[in-house]
Design a protein around this motif. Structure first.
Motif, PDB file in Angstrom:
ATOM      1  N   LYS A 126      35.563  62.022  48.678  1.00 60.05           N
ATOM      2  CA  LYS A 126      34.689  60.971  49.173  1.00 60.05           C
ATOM      3  C   LYS A 126      35.341  60.240  50.332  1.00 60.05           C
ATOM      4  O   LYS A 126      36.477  60.495  50.704  1.00 60.05           O
ATOM      5  CB  LYS A 126      34.381  59.991  48.042  1.00 60.05           C
ATOM      6  CG  LYS A 126      33.756  60.627  46.813  1.00 60.05           C
ATOM      7  CD  LYS A 126      33.450  59.592  45.754  1.00 60.05           C
ATOM      8  CE  LYS A 126      32.769  60.227  44.551  1.00 60.05           C
ATOM      9  NZ  LYS A 126      32.399  59.234  43.526  1.00 60.05           N
ATOM     10  N   TYR A 128      36.621  56.439  51.747  1.00 60.54           N
ATOM     11  CA  TYR A 128      37.241  55.307  51.064  1.00 60.54           C
ATOM     12  C   TYR A 128      36.217  54.257  50.652  1.00 60.54           C
ATOM     13  O   TYR A 128      36.322  53.659  49.576  1.00 60.54           O
ATOM     14  CB  TYR A 128      38.320  54.673  51.948  1.00 60.54           C
ATOM     15  CG  TYR A 128      39.515  55.577  52.190  1.00 60.54           C
ATOM     16  CD1 TYR A 128      40.080  56.311  51.163  1.00 60.54           C
ATOM     17  CD2 TYR A 128      40.083  55.685  53.460  1.00 60.54           C
ATOM     18  CE1 TYR A 128      41.168  57.140  51.373  1.00 60.54           C
ATOM     19  CE2 TYR A 128      41.186  56.506  53.686  1.00 60.54           C
ATOM     20  CZ  TYR A 128      41.723  57.229  52.648  1.00 60.54           C
ATOM     21  OH  TYR A 128      42.807  58.042  52.874  1.00 60.54           O
ATOM     22  N   ASP A 130      33.210  54.803  49.775  1.00 61.32           N
ATOM     23  CA  ASP A 130      32.493  55.325  48.610  1.00 61.32           C
ATOM     24  C   ASP A 130      33.268  55.066  47.318  1.00 61.32           C
ATOM     25  O   ASP A 130      32.687  55.011  46.234  1.00 61.32           O
ATOM     26  CB  ASP A 130      32.251  56.830  48.748  1.00 61.32           C
ATOM     27  CG  ASP A 130      31.321  57.165  49.894  1.00 61.32           C
ATOM     28  OD1 ASP A 130      30.415  56.354  50.167  1.00 61.32           O
ATOM     29  OD2 ASP A 130      31.507  58.217  50.524  1.00 61.32           O
ATOM     30  N   LEU A 131      34.594  54.921  47.443  1.00 62.99           N
ATOM     31  CA  LEU A 131      35.429  54.661  46.275  1.00 62.99           C
ATOM     32  C   LEU A 131      35.467  53.182  45.917  1.00 62.99           C
ATOM     33  O   LEU A 131      36.054  52.809  44.898  1.00 62.99           O
ATOM     34  CB  LEU A 131      36.864  55.140  46.529  1.00 62.99           C
ATOM     35  CG  LEU A 131      37.060  56.626  46.836  1.00 62.99           C
ATOM     36  CD1 LEU A 131      38.535  56.925  47.067  1.00 62.99           C
ATOM     37  CD2 LEU A 131      36.520  57.487  45.703  1.00 62.99           C
ATOM     38  N   GLY A 161      39.673  56.314  37.703  1.00 63.44           N
ATOM     39  CA  GLY A 161      39.460  56.950  39.000  1.00 63.44           C
ATOM     40  C   GLY A 161      40.709  57.121  39.839  1.00 63.44           C
ATOM     41  O   GLY A 161      40.623  57.350  41.049  1.00 63.44           O
ATOM     42  N   THR A 164      40.877  60.551  41.588  1.00 56.36           N
ATOM     43  CA  THR A 164      39.897  60.649  42.659  1.00 56.36           C
ATOM     44  C   THR A 164      40.404  59.950  43.912  1.00 56.36           C
ATOM     45  O   THR A 164      40.255  60.463  45.032  1.00 56.36           O
ATOM     46  CB  THR A 164      38.558  60.033  42.220  1.00 56.36           C
ATOM     47  OG1 THR A 164      38.099  60.717  41.055  1.00 56.36           O
ATOM     48  CG2 THR A 164      37.514  60.166  43.318  1.00 56.36           C
ATOM     49  N   THR A 165      41.024  58.794  43.742  1.00 58.47           N
ATOM     50  CA  THR A 165      41.575  58.072  44.894  1.00 58.47           C
ATOM     51  C   THR A 165      42.676  58.878  45.565  1.00 58.47           C
ATOM     52  O   THR A 165      42.685  59.050  46.792  1.00 58.47           O
ATOM     53  CB  THR A 165      42.116  56.692  44.460  1.00 58.47           C
ATOM     54  OG1 THR A 165      41.032  55.900  43.973  1.00 58.47           O
ATOM     55  CG2 THR A 165      42.776  55.979  45.629  1.00 58.47           C
ATOM     56  N   THR A 168      41.355  61.924  47.369  1.00 59.84           N
ATOM     57  CA  THR A 168      40.665  61.552  48.599  1.00 59.84           C
ATOM     58  C   THR A 168      41.672  61.348  49.728  1.00 59.84           C
ATOM     59  O   THR A 168      41.467  61.810  50.854  1.00 59.84           O
ATOM     60  CB  THR A 168      39.841  60.267  48.390  1.00 59.84           C
ATOM     61  OG1 THR A 168      38.857  60.519  47.378  1.00 59.84           O
ATOM     62  CG2 THR A 168      39.135  59.848  49.665  1.00 59.84           C
ATOM     63  N   GLN A 282      43.098  49.626  39.975  1.00 56.74           N
ATOM     64  CA  GLN A 282      41.660  49.842  40.064  1.00 56.74           C
ATOM     65  C   GLN A 282      40.997  50.018  38.711  1.00 56.74           C
ATOM     66  O   GLN A 282      41.639  50.340  37.709  1.00 56.74           O
ATOM     67  CB  GLN A 282      41.357  51.033  40.964  1.00 56.74           C
ATOM     68  CG  GLN A 282      41.903  52.367  40.507  1.00 56.74           C
ATOM     69  CD  GLN A 282      41.605  53.457  41.526  1.00 56.74           C
ATOM     70  OE1 GLN A 282      42.059  53.418  42.661  1.00 56.74           O
ATOM     71  NE2 GLN A 282      40.828  54.452  41.108  1.00 56.74           N
ATOM     72  N   GLN A 332      31.393  52.617  40.603  1.00 58.81           N
ATOM     73  CA  GLN A 332      32.156  52.455  41.822  1.00 58.81           C
ATOM     74  C   GLN A 332      33.477  51.777  41.500  1.00 58.81           C
ATOM     75  O   GLN A 332      33.621  51.097  40.477  1.00 58.81           O
ATOM     76  CB  GLN A 332      31.397  51.637  42.854  1.00 58.81           C
ATOM     77  CG  GLN A 332      31.279  50.153  42.529  1.00 58.81           C
ATOM     78  CD  GLN A 332      30.782  49.360  43.731  1.00 58.81           C
ATOM     79  OE1 GLN A 332      29.662  49.542  44.164  1.00 58.81           O
ATOM     80  NE2 GLN A 332      31.616  48.475  44.229  1.00 58.81           N
ATOM     81  N   GLY A 333      34.440  51.981  42.378  1.00 59.70           N
ATOM     82  CA  GLY A 333      35.758  51.419  42.152  1.00 59.70           C
ATOM     83  C   GLY A 333      35.831  49.936  42.483  1.00 59.70           C
ATOM     84  O   GLY A 333      35.172  49.450  43.397  1.00 59.70           O
ATOM     85  N   HIS A 335      38.957  47.378  43.370  1.00 60.54           N
ATOM     86  CA  HIS A 335      40.355  47.554  43.770  1.00 60.54           C
ATOM     87  C   HIS A 335      41.078  46.232  44.018  1.00 60.54           C
ATOM     88  O   HIS A 335      40.537  45.329  44.669  1.00 60.54           O
ATOM     89  CB  HIS A 335      40.439  48.394  45.050  1.00 60.54           C
ATOM     90  CG  HIS A 335      39.861  49.765  44.904  1.00 60.54           C
ATOM     91  ND1 HIS A 335      40.609  50.855  44.508  1.00 60.54           N
ATOM     92  CD2 HIS A 335      38.599  50.224  45.083  1.00 60.54           C
ATOM     93  CE1 HIS A 335      39.839  51.912  44.459  1.00 60.54           C
ATOM     94  NE2 HIS A 335      38.607  51.558  44.810  1.00 60.54           N
TER      95      HIS A 335
END
Length: 392
Positions: A126, A128, A130-131, A161, A164-165, A168, A282, A332-333, A335
Motif C-alpha cells: 500500500k 503510507y 493507506d496505512l 499491522g 504490513t508497514t 510497504t 501502531q 486503518q492504522g 500511528h
C-alpha cells in the motif's frame, strides 16, 4: 453466499467444492484468516474480517476428516500418521489471479484445527497514507528511508499491522540498485528481487545467527521479522551504525517503550542513540461503514475519558447490508511516530524511563496513540468507542 451456514450431512456434500467455496468466499469477503475448528458434535468455519471472527458455516463432525484431508493435499502436507503440527502453502485460483494461502494445522483435544492466512498481494502493498500515516509522518518516513543507514522500528501487539508497514517500506525500497534481504518467521509475502529467508531454530538458523550470515551477503537493507533477544538486538544495532538500513519489529505498548526495551536487553545507550532513527507504535482501528455512518451524541463519560473538546461531532455506524450489519467496514492504522531528534538522542544516553522519553517527544510535537485516535474520531473515520478500545 457460496455455501449455506446451516448444518449439513457429510454424505450430501461435495468436499472439494465445499473447501473451494470456503476459500473463495473468504477471499471475496476480505477475510484475513479462515478458522476451521472441530467440536464434540460438529465443525465450525469462521472468517476473521476487520479483526473480528464471524461464523459462516457449521457442519457435522464427520466432515472434518474429509475437509482436512483435502486441505492437506492442497498444501502438500503429510496426510498419514498421528496428528501433529504442520504448516504449508496453497496457491489458490481466484477469478483470473492466484492468491497465496498459508495453512497451519494443530492437534487439539477435539481433533485437528486449521487456520488459513490469506495473503493477497493487492491488499498487502500500500501507500503510507493507506496505512494511516498522516502527511507529516509520511514525509518523515520517506526522508529517513532515503538514508543509507539507521534502525527503523515498528512496535505494537499481534495483529496491529506491523508486518504490513514494514513490507510497504521494503517494497518502496526495492530497486535494482539496492540489495534487500529479510529474516522472517515465516515468509508470508514474497517480493521479487528480495532475498527472503525463514528462520529455522531446529538447524540453528535463528534471527541472530541469520543476521550474522546475511551481513556477509553485502546487503543495503535488512528486515528482521522480530527482535526477541539481546543477541539479535545487538547485531541489528551494530548493522545500523555500520552502513545498513535495518527494519524490524519489537513488542512494546508505545514508541518510547521500544527504546527502554532495547536498553533493558543490554544495548549500550550510546550505540542505540546513534542507530535509531524512527519508531512507530501502531494499532488497527475498525472504521465506520460509510454507507450507514450517522452523527450521534455519545455519553458524557465516554467524552470525558478521551478529553474531547466541546463542539466536536461524533459518528458511528448502525449496520447495513453493505457492512453485513456490523456497523464497521475495513481497518486503518493509528500511528504514534517517535522521531529521534538530537534532544531524544541525548536523553537516551541517560537510560531514561519511557515516561521521560514520551514527555519529551510530545513536547517536540509527537502525537500519542490516543491523540492519533482522537483525530480519526474527529474526522468521522472511527467511533469514540473504538478509540477508547484501542488506547485504554
Amino acid at each position: 453466499m457460496a455455501f449455506s451456514n446451516k448444518k449439513k450431512n457429510e454424505d450430501k456434500i461435495d468436499i472439494i467444492k465445499l473447501v473451494n467455496d470456503i476459500f473463495y468466499q473468504g477471499i471475496e469477503e476480505g477475510a484475513s484468516d479462515i478458522h476451521i475448528q472441530p467440536f464434540k458434535d460438529g465443525i465450525i468455519v469462521r472468517y476473521r474480517i476487520d479483526g473480528i471472527l464471524r461464523t459462516v458455516f457449521e457442519g457435522d463432525k464427520g466432515l472434518s476428516d474429509f475437509m482436512f484431508s483435502r486441505i492437506k493435499i492442497l498444501a502438500d502436507m503429510e496426510t498419514t500418521g498421528l496428528p501433529r503440527p504442520q504448516e504449508g502453502n496453497i496457491k489458490f485460483k481466484f477469478n483470473e489471479n492466484h492468491v497465496d494461502l498459508r495453512v497451519s494445522i494443530f492437534p487439539t483435544s477435539q481433533g485437528e484445527a486449521v487456520v488459513v492466512r490469506i495473503l493477497e498481494s493487492k491488499k498487502f502493498f500500500k501507500e503510507y497514507n493507506d496505512l494511516g500515516f498522516n502527511a507529516e509522518q509520511t514525509a518523515a518516513l520517506e526522508k529517513i528511508t532515503k538514508k543509507p543507514y539507521g534502525l527503523i522500528l515498528v512496535t505494537g501487539p499481534n495483529g496491529s499491522g506491523k508486518s504490513t508497514t514494514l513490507f510497504t517500506v521494503l517494497n518502496k525500497l526495492n530497486i535494482p540498485e539496492k540489495s534487500l534481504v529479510t529474516l522472517e518467521d515465516p515468509v508470508e509475502r514474497k517480493i521479487d528481487m528480495v532475498r527472503q529467508t525463514n528462520i529455522n531454530p531446529a538447524i540453528g538458523l535463528t534471527f541472530a545467527k541469520g543476521l550474522k550470515y546475511l551481513l556477509r551477503q553485502d546487503p543495503d537493507v535488512l528486515m528482521v521479522g522480530e527482535i526477541r533477544d539481546k543477541e539479535t538486538a545487538n547485531i541489528a544495532v551494530q548493522a545500523a551504525v555500520t552502513g545498513h538500513l535495518v527494519l524490524a519489529t519489537i513488542h512494546t505498548n508505545n514508541a518510547a517503550g521500544a527504546i527502554v526495551r532495547l536498553i533493558n536487553m543490554g544495548i549500550e545507550p550510546f550505540l542505540l542513540s546513534s542507530a535509531l532513527k524512527f519508531v512507530s507504535a501502531q494499532r488497527l482501528a475498525r472504521t465506520n461503514c460509510p454507507h450507514c455512518k450517522k452523527e450521534y451524541r455519545p455519553s458524557k463519560e465516554l467524552i470525558d475519558i478521551l478529553g474531547a473538546p466541546r463542539g466536536i461531532k461524533f459518528y458511528h455506524s448502525e449496520g447495513c447490508d453493505e457492512c453485513g450489519g456490523k456497523g464497521m467496514k475495513g481497518r486503518q492504522g493509528i500511528h504514534e511516530v517517535l522521531l529521534i531528534s538530537k534532544s531524544v538522542q541525548e536523553l537516551i544516553l541517560q537510560r531514561p524511563s519511557d515516561d521521560h522519553i514520551n514527555n519529551l517527544a510530545v513536547k517536540e510535537g509527537m502525537a500519542t496513540l490516543r491523540q492519533a485516535a482522537l483525530q480519526n474520531v474527529y474526522s468521522g473515520n472511527i467511533s469514540i468507542e473504538e478509540a477508547i478500545r484501542l488506547t485504554e
